[in-house]
Design an enzyme around this catalytic site. Structure first.
Site, PDB file in Angstrom:
ATOM      1  N   LYS A 161      63.158  29.475  91.374  1.00  0.00           N
ATOM      2  CA  LYS A 161      64.185  30.317  91.991  1.00  0.00           C
ATOM      3  C   LYS A 161      64.081  30.196  93.508  1.00  0.00           C
ATOM      4  O   LYS A 161      63.029  30.454  94.088  1.00  0.00           O
ATOM      5  CB  LYS A 161      64.012  31.773  91.566  1.00  0.00           C
ATOM      6  N   GLY A 165      65.874  45.618  96.419  1.00  0.00           N
ATOM      7  CA  GLY A 165      65.089  46.844  96.438  1.00  0.00           C
ATOM      8  C   GLY A 165      65.851  48.101  96.798  1.00  0.00           C
ATOM      9  O   GLY A 165      65.259  49.172  96.899  1.00  0.00           O
ATOM     10  N   ALA A 188      69.147  41.417  92.223  1.00  0.00           N
ATOM     11  CA  ALA A 188      68.929  42.398  93.299  1.00  0.00           C
ATOM     12  C   ALA A 188      69.943  43.529  93.274  1.00  0.00           C
ATOM     13  O   ALA A 188      71.134  43.325  93.020  1.00  0.00           O
ATOM     14  CB  ALA A 188      68.951  41.749  94.682  1.00  0.00           C
ATOM     15  N   GLY A 189      69.438  44.735  93.519  1.00  0.00           N
ATOM     16  CA  GLY A 189      70.290  45.900  93.692  1.00  0.00           C
ATOM     17  C   GLY A 189      70.377  46.836  92.510  1.00  0.00           C
ATOM     18  O   GLY A 189      70.869  47.956  92.639  1.00  0.00           O
ATOM     19  N   ASN A 225      63.334  43.963  89.516  1.00  0.00           N
ATOM     20  CA  ASN A 225      61.917  44.243  89.710  1.00  0.00           C
ATOM     21  C   ASN A 225      61.707  45.704  90.102  1.00  0.00           C
ATOM     22  O   ASN A 225      61.120  46.483  89.364  1.00  0.00           O
ATOM     23  CB  ASN A 225      61.320  43.310  90.769  1.00  0.00           C
ATOM     24  N   THR A 226      62.236  46.094  91.268  1.00  0.00           N
ATOM     25  CA  THR A 226      61.972  47.423  91.810  1.00  0.00           C
ATOM     26  C   THR A 226      62.453  48.537  90.890  1.00  0.00           C
ATOM     27  O   THR A 226      61.792  49.581  90.774  1.00  0.00           O
ATOM     28  CB  THR A 226      62.633  47.570  93.191  1.00  0.00           C
TER      29      THR A 226
END
Length: 268
Positions: free
Chosen positions: A111, A172, A198-199, A220-221
Protein backbone atom coordinates in the site's frame (compact mmCIF):
# COMPACT_ATOMS: atom_id res chain seq x y z
CA UNK A 1 -21.13 -4.51 -16.44
CA UNK A 2 -20.10 -2.93 -13.17
CA UNK A 3 -16.94 -4.72 -12.06
CA UNK A 4 -17.90 -4.18 -8.43
CA UNK A 5 -21.12 -6.23 -8.61
CA UNK A 6 -20.94 -10.05 -8.87
CA UNK A 7 -23.29 -12.02 -11.14
CA UNK A 8 -26.83 -12.34 -9.78
CA UNK A 9 -26.33 -16.08 -9.35
CA UNK A 10 -23.62 -15.51 -6.73
CA UNK A 11 -24.97 -15.95 -3.20
CA UNK A 12 -23.98 -13.82 -0.26
CA UNK A 13 -21.97 -16.73 1.13
CA UNK A 14 -19.94 -16.94 -2.11
CA UNK A 15 -19.40 -13.20 -2.55
CA UNK A 16 -15.70 -12.36 -2.68
CA UNK A 17 -13.35 -9.78 -4.13
CA UNK A 18 -10.02 -10.04 -5.91
CA UNK A 19 -6.99 -7.75 -5.92
CA UNK A 20 -3.79 -8.47 -7.85
CA UNK A 21 -4.97 -12.02 -8.50
CA UNK A 22 -5.61 -12.77 -4.82
CA UNK A 23 -9.16 -13.49 -3.69
CA UNK A 24 -10.57 -12.63 -0.28
CA UNK A 25 -13.90 -13.21 1.43
CA UNK A 26 -13.64 -10.53 4.11
CA UNK A 27 -14.16 -6.98 2.89
CA UNK A 28 -12.77 -5.43 6.06
CA UNK A 29 -9.06 -4.62 6.29
CA UNK A 30 -7.66 -3.55 9.65
CA UNK A 31 -4.51 -1.76 10.71
CA UNK A 32 -1.86 -2.59 13.29
CA UNK A 33 -1.30 0.76 14.97
CA UNK A 34 -2.53 2.59 18.08
CA UNK A 35 -3.52 -0.54 20.00
CA UNK A 36 -2.37 -0.80 23.61
CA UNK A 37 -0.52 -3.99 22.73
CA UNK A 38 -0.14 -6.57 19.99
CA UNK A 39 -2.39 -9.05 21.80
CA UNK A 40 -5.33 -6.64 21.62
CA UNK A 41 -4.49 -5.93 18.01
CA UNK A 42 -4.58 -9.63 17.17
CA UNK A 43 -7.85 -10.18 19.02
CA UNK A 44 -9.45 -7.26 17.20
CA UNK A 45 -8.28 -8.48 13.80
CA UNK A 46 -9.80 -11.89 14.50
CA UNK A 47 -13.05 -10.39 15.81
CA UNK A 48 -13.29 -8.30 12.64
CA UNK A 49 -12.96 -11.41 10.52
CA UNK A 50 -10.18 -9.66 8.62
CA UNK A 51 -7.94 -11.52 6.20
CA UNK A 52 -5.65 -8.57 5.43
CA UNK A 53 -3.82 -6.37 7.93
CA UNK A 54 -1.88 -3.25 7.05
CA UNK A 55 1.57 -2.83 8.54
CA UNK A 56 3.39 0.50 8.80
CA UNK A 57 6.88 -0.67 7.90
CA UNK A 58 8.57 2.32 9.52
CA UNK A 59 6.71 2.02 12.83
CA UNK A 60 5.95 -1.62 13.57
CA UNK A 61 8.58 -3.99 14.93
CA UNK A 62 8.96 -6.86 12.52
CA UNK A 63 12.57 -7.92 13.07
CA UNK A 64 13.97 -6.89 16.49
CA UNK A 65 13.78 -10.00 18.72
CA UNK A 66 14.55 -7.97 21.86
CA UNK A 67 11.16 -6.26 21.57
CA UNK A 68 7.63 -7.66 21.13
CA UNK A 69 7.21 -8.76 17.53
CA UNK A 70 3.98 -8.17 15.63
CA UNK A 71 4.41 -11.48 13.80
CA UNK A 72 4.19 -13.37 17.10
CA UNK A 73 0.64 -12.11 17.61
CA UNK A 74 -0.78 -11.17 14.22
CA UNK A 75 0.65 -14.19 12.48
CA UNK A 76 1.52 -14.05 8.76
CA UNK A 77 0.18 -17.61 8.51
CA UNK A 78 -3.27 -16.32 9.49
CA UNK A 79 -3.34 -12.91 7.80
CA UNK A 80 -2.08 -11.40 4.57
CA UNK A 81 0.32 -8.60 5.45
CA UNK A 82 -0.08 -5.38 3.46
CA UNK A 83 3.03 -3.24 4.11
CA UNK A 84 2.37 0.48 3.84
CA UNK A 85 4.35 3.70 3.75
CA UNK A 86 2.64 5.51 6.63
CA UNK A 87 4.76 8.44 7.74
CA UNK A 88 6.35 9.05 4.33
CA UNK A 89 6.17 12.61 3.02
CA UNK A 90 8.28 12.16 -0.11
CA UNK A 91 8.16 9.72 -2.95
CA UNK A 92 11.76 8.73 -2.31
CA UNK A 93 11.00 7.73 1.28
CA UNK A 94 7.95 5.74 0.20
CA UNK A 95 9.79 3.82 -2.51
CA UNK A 96 12.75 3.12 -0.21
CA UNK A 97 10.42 1.86 2.52
CA UNK A 98 8.66 -0.60 0.23
CA UNK A 99 11.94 -1.85 -1.17
CA UNK A 100 13.01 -2.62 2.39
CA UNK A 101 9.68 -4.36 3.04
CA UNK A 102 10.20 -6.60 0.05
CA UNK A 103 13.72 -7.43 1.15
CA UNK A 104 12.59 -8.18 4.71
CA UNK A 105 9.46 -10.21 4.04
CA UNK A 106 9.21 -10.82 0.33
CA UNK A 107 6.09 -8.67 0.09
CA UNK A 108 5.20 -7.26 -3.32
CA UNK A 109 1.52 -6.49 -2.68
CA UNK A 110 1.88 -3.15 -0.93
CA UNK A 111 0.00 0.00 0.00
CA UNK A 112 1.45 3.31 -1.12
CA UNK A 113 0.74 6.54 0.71
CA UNK A 114 2.71 9.74 0.27
CA UNK A 115 1.49 12.41 2.67
CA UNK A 116 1.42 16.15 2.04
CA UNK A 117 1.63 17.64 5.55
CA UNK A 118 1.45 16.43 9.18
CA UNK A 119 -1.69 18.42 10.03
CA UNK A 120 -4.10 16.97 7.47
CA UNK A 121 -2.24 13.85 6.31
CA UNK A 122 -3.84 14.40 2.92
CA UNK A 123 -2.12 12.55 0.10
CA UNK A 124 0.33 14.43 -2.11
CA UNK A 125 -1.10 13.24 -5.39
CA UNK A 126 1.74 14.36 -7.66
CA UNK A 127 4.28 12.50 -5.53
CA UNK A 128 1.92 9.54 -5.20
CA UNK A 129 1.52 9.17 -8.96
CA UNK A 130 5.25 9.55 -9.57
CA UNK A 131 6.09 6.95 -6.91
CA UNK A 132 3.45 4.55 -8.21
CA UNK A 133 4.96 4.52 -11.69
CA UNK A 134 8.39 3.71 -10.29
CA UNK A 135 7.09 0.94 -8.01
CA UNK A 136 5.09 -0.65 -10.83
CA UNK A 137 8.19 -0.64 -13.02
CA UNK A 138 9.97 -2.58 -10.25
CA UNK A 139 7.29 -5.26 -10.12
CA UNK A 140 5.32 -4.15 -7.08
CA UNK A 141 1.55 -4.64 -6.98
CA UNK A 142 0.43 -1.33 -5.54
CA UNK A 143 -2.76 -0.39 -3.73
CA UNK A 144 -2.84 3.40 -3.52
CA UNK A 145 -4.11 5.79 -0.83
CA UNK A 146 -5.43 8.83 -2.66
CA UNK A 147 -7.73 11.83 -2.59
CA UNK A 148 -11.37 11.45 -3.58
CA UNK A 149 -10.67 13.07 -6.96
CA UNK A 150 -12.12 10.93 -9.79
CA UNK A 151 -9.58 12.33 -12.27
CA UNK A 152 -6.59 11.30 -10.19
CA UNK A 153 -8.23 7.96 -9.43
CA UNK A 154 -8.36 7.27 -13.17
CA UNK A 155 -4.73 8.34 -13.61
CA UNK A 156 -3.63 6.00 -10.83
CA UNK A 157 -5.43 3.08 -12.43
CA UNK A 158 -3.94 3.90 -15.83
CA UNK A 159 -0.48 3.99 -14.21
CA UNK A 160 -0.91 0.44 -12.92
CA UNK A 161 -2.50 0.64 -9.47
CA UNK A 162 -4.14 -2.66 -8.53
CA UNK A 163 -6.58 -0.90 -6.18
CA UNK A 164 -7.72 2.67 -5.58
CA UNK A 165 -8.10 3.74 -1.95
CA UNK A 166 -9.70 7.19 -1.65
CA UNK A 167 -10.00 8.75 1.79
CA UNK A 168 -13.43 9.16 3.31
CA UNK A 169 -12.09 11.90 5.59
CA UNK A 170 -8.67 12.75 7.05
CA UNK A 171 -6.72 9.86 8.57
CA UNK A 172 -7.72 9.25 12.19
CA UNK A 173 -10.45 11.91 12.15
CA UNK A 174 -13.44 9.59 12.50
CA UNK A 175 -15.55 12.08 10.53
CA UNK A 176 -17.07 9.48 8.23
CA UNK A 177 -17.43 9.72 4.47
CA UNK A 178 -17.55 13.40 3.56
CA UNK A 179 -17.96 13.25 -0.22
CA UNK A 180 -20.30 10.47 -1.26
CA UNK A 181 -20.76 11.84 -4.77
CA UNK A 182 -17.07 11.68 -5.68
CA UNK A 183 -16.70 8.26 -4.12
CA UNK A 184 -19.62 6.95 -6.14
CA UNK A 185 -18.13 8.37 -9.35
CA UNK A 186 -14.79 6.71 -8.60
CA UNK A 187 -16.54 3.36 -8.05
CA UNK A 188 -18.52 3.62 -11.28
CA UNK A 189 -15.46 4.47 -13.36
CA UNK A 190 -12.96 2.04 -11.84
CA UNK A 191 -11.87 -1.24 -13.35
CA UNK A 192 -9.96 -2.21 -10.20
CA UNK A 193 -11.15 -2.55 -6.60
CA UNK A 194 -12.05 0.64 -4.74
CA UNK A 195 -11.62 0.74 -0.96
CA UNK A 196 -12.48 3.48 1.51
CA UNK A 197 -9.23 4.27 3.29
CA UNK A 198 -9.30 6.66 6.26
CA UNK A 199 -11.99 8.60 8.09
CA UNK A 200 -14.29 5.82 9.27
CA UNK A 201 -15.38 6.44 12.86
CA UNK A 202 -18.17 4.01 13.57
CA UNK A 203 -20.17 1.17 12.06
CA UNK A 204 -22.59 3.34 10.09
CA UNK A 205 -19.66 4.95 8.24
CA UNK A 206 -18.45 1.53 7.11
CA UNK A 207 -21.94 0.55 5.99
CA UNK A 208 -22.28 3.73 3.93
CA UNK A 209 -19.00 3.06 2.15
CA UNK A 210 -20.17 -0.40 1.18
CA UNK A 211 -23.62 0.87 0.16
CA UNK A 212 -21.88 3.20 -2.28
CA UNK A 213 -20.40 0.17 -4.02
CA UNK A 214 -16.89 0.06 -2.60
CA UNK A 215 -15.23 -3.33 -2.62
CA UNK A 216 -13.84 -3.10 0.90
CA UNK A 217 -13.15 -0.79 3.83
CA UNK A 218 -9.81 -0.18 5.54
CA UNK A 219 -9.71 1.16 9.08
CA UNK A 220 -7.47 1.38 12.11
CA UNK A 221 -8.27 4.19 14.55
CA UNK A 222 -12.01 3.51 14.62
CA UNK A 223 -11.31 0.13 16.20
CA UNK A 224 -8.07 0.82 18.06
CA UNK A 225 -9.38 3.92 19.85
CA UNK A 226 -12.83 2.55 20.67
CA UNK A 227 -13.50 2.04 24.38
CA UNK A 228 -13.93 -1.65 23.59
CA UNK A 229 -11.84 -2.43 20.48
CA UNK A 230 -12.92 -6.07 20.26
CA UNK A 231 -16.61 -5.21 20.30
CA UNK A 232 -16.09 -2.41 17.79
CA UNK A 233 -14.24 -4.84 15.53
CA UNK A 234 -17.27 -7.12 15.60
CA UNK A 235 -19.56 -4.17 14.89
CA UNK A 236 -17.46 -3.19 11.89
CA UNK A 237 -17.55 -6.74 10.57
CA UNK A 238 -21.34 -6.76 10.62
CA UNK A 239 -21.57 -3.23 9.22
CA UNK A 240 -19.45 -4.10 6.20
CA UNK A 241 -21.54 -7.20 5.54
CA UNK A 242 -24.79 -5.24 5.92
CA UNK A 243 -23.61 -2.46 3.63
CA UNK A 244 -22.50 -4.91 0.97
CA UNK A 245 -25.80 -6.79 1.13
CA UNK A 246 -27.75 -3.54 0.85
CA UNK A 247 -25.70 -2.51 -2.19
CA UNK A 248 -26.30 -5.84 -3.91
CA UNK A 249 -29.99 -5.82 -3.00
CA UNK A 250 -30.52 -2.40 -4.60
CA UNK A 251 -32.14 0.24 -2.42
CA UNK A 252 -35.62 1.61 -3.12
CA UNK A 253 -35.95 4.87 -5.02
CA UNK A 254 -36.32 8.01 -2.92
CA UNK A 255 -39.66 9.81 -3.30
CA UNK A 256 -40.79 13.30 -2.44
CA UNK A 257 -44.20 12.16 -1.20
CA UNK A 258 -45.57 9.24 0.79
CA UNK A 259 -46.37 5.89 -0.77
CA UNK A 260 -48.52 3.76 1.58
CA UNK A 261 -47.34 0.28 2.43
CA UNK A 262 -50.92 -0.99 2.25
CA UNK A 263 -53.28 -0.23 -0.69
CA UNK A 264 -55.81 2.52 -0.01
CA UNK A 265 -58.43 1.03 -2.33
CA UNK A 266 -61.19 -1.20 -0.99
CA UNK A 267 -61.12 0.19 2.53
CA UNK A 268 -64.04 -0.56 4.84
Amino acid sequence: MNAHVPPESVSAAEDSWTVAGRTFRSRLIVGTGKYKDYATNAAAAKAAGAEIVTVAVRRVNLTDPTQPLLIDYVKPTEFTYLPNTAGCFTGEDAVRTLRLAREAGGWDLVKLEVLSDPKTLYPDMEETLRSLKLLVSEGFQVMVYCSDDPVYARKLEEAGAVAIMPLGAPIGSGLGIQNRVNLRIIVENAGVPVLVDAGVGTASDAAIGMELGCDAILMNTAIAEAKDPIRMARAMKHAVIAGREAYLAGRMQKRLYADPSSPLGGLI
